[in-house]
Design an enzyme around this catalytic site. Structure first.
Site, short mmCIF file in Angstrom:
data_model
loop_
_atom_site.label_atom_id
_atom_site.label_comp_id
_atom_site.label_asym_id
_atom_site.label_seq_id
_atom_site.Cartn_x
_atom_site.Cartn_y
_atom_site.Cartn_z
N ASP A 32 44.69 -19.84 23.10
CA ASP A 32 44.64 -21.76 23.00
C ASP A 32 43.69 -21.76 22.73
OD1 ASP A 32 45.65 -23.82 21.66
OD2 ASP A 32 47.29 -24.29 22.96
N ASP A 247 41.52 -24.31 16.30
CA ASP A 247 42.69 -24.19 17.57
C ASP A 247 43.46 -22.59 16.92
OD1 ASP A 247 44.83 -24.06 18.59
OD2 ASP A 247 45.49 -26.02 18.16
#
Length: 345
Positions: A32, A247
């Site tokens: 992430d 992201d």
């Protein structure tokens, strides 16, 4: 430092193979780039989600140490609006408790500590680490937690920044190849070069933990849609530098609502098929799930001439038995999701 680790696909997420503790315990956790804290579920659990891997037990690790509320690392996170840090003032050496709420409403609560990470052949001591013992909401059982690849000081990247010269790169494998694996590279191995490689500057802005880049527009065939045809509410100026966040932990790409609507209208006119309504009402451009379905290439135009061509497998995803556009409107934050990054990072 030159090391690498394995990265693999699991459902809609990409997992990194890491080893934590002494003796080292293998954990597969979500890669992430928009998260800072690296955490896994830990025993003893107050409320843990189901996971396939054994839940990590810090009491069986000789290198685990709880982070004190008095530590500078804990104090720095107390000033972070994205992480809820709590300390018991009645005890001088109380534990540094934290809580994180994600965009889907799920929450992760636990204790910050220090642990040894093993990356490739190298062991790295005293890495900040979250032991999550109270976890509620959505959670995929193939994952043990999250590897925070953001740029914050306590992220995985932030803590090894000097060792790797601030460089890392990754490749996200195609979703059609469920058993395929690739690498996330750190240090000198992270340099990507060769024919067809493009680059765009990272923009330093708040929140500093995120990787911001500048999207100038998108195009479909001869129609170019500039970013400034619509302005997200969180922006004061149009075509602002750093207007979209990379992201890897989010699947779909989010664009400002007006820009998205113009893109959808353009695609509707270019695709030679009849749209089908999504029964869930969540996605607005869907088609029947037929073999060899294709849509026109969508080109994302980033600053300094970095044009990234996204084909059908980067922009269309199976959803509710249909094939739907995996780009959605947002009035908050523009996000370049992992589907758009697949085979492009």
């Amino acid at each position: 430092m030159t090391e690498s680790s394995t990265i693999m696909l699991s459902d809609w997420e990409y997992l990194i193979e890491i080893y934590i503790g002494t003796p080292p315990v293998k954990q597969l956790a979500i890669a992430d780039t928009a998260s800072e804290i690296t955490w896994t579920q830990c025993q003893p659990c107050l409320s843990c989600c189901k996971q396939i891997q054994p839940i990590f037990n810090p009491m069986k690790s000789s290198s685990y140490k709880v982070m004190s509320c008095r530590s500078s690392d804990c104090q720095s996170k107390r000033r972070d609006p994205n992480i809820n840090v709590k300390c018991n003032r009645m005890f001088i050496n109380s534990k540094c408790h934290y809580g994180i709420t994600y965009n889907d409403g799920s929450t992760r609560n636990g204790v910050l500590g220090y642990e040894m990470y093993k990356l490739g052949s190298r062991s790295i001591l005293k890495m900040a680490y979250g032991c999550a013992y109270d976890n509620r909401g959505e959670f995929h059982e193939t994952s043990a937690g999250i590897v925070g690849l953001g740029s914050g000081n306590l992220s995985f990247i932030g803590q090894i920044r000097k060792l790797i010269g601030g460089k890392f790169s990754y490749c996200l494998v195609d979703r059609s190849k469920q058993n395929a694996k690739s690498k996330i590279n750190f240090g000198s191995n992270a340099i990507v070069s060769g024919p067809g490689v493009v680059s765009t500057p990272l923009v330093t802005k708040s929140p500093r933990e995120w990787y911001h880049v500048t999207l100038e527009g998108v195009s479909v065939r001869n129609t170019r849609i500039p970013f400034n045809i619509g302005v997200a509410k969180y922006m004061k100026d149009v075509v602002k530098e750093g207007n979209i966040v990379i992201d890897s932990g989010t699947t779909m790409t989010h664009l400002p609502t007006d820009m998205y609507q113009k893109l959808e209208n353009t695609l509707r006119g270019a695709i030679k098929a009849i749209p089908v309504e999504d029964p869930t009402g969540e996605l607005s451009l869907c088609y029947k799930n037929v073999n060899n379905f294709r849509i026109p290439t969508i080109i994302f135009h980033f600053a300094r001439g970095a044009d990234v061509a996204l084909e059908t497998n980067n922009t269309i995803a199976p959803y509710s038995g249909l094939l739907c556009l995996a780009i959605i409107p947002s009035d908050d934050l523009a996000i370049y999701g992992n589907l758009s990054q697949m085979n492009r990072s």
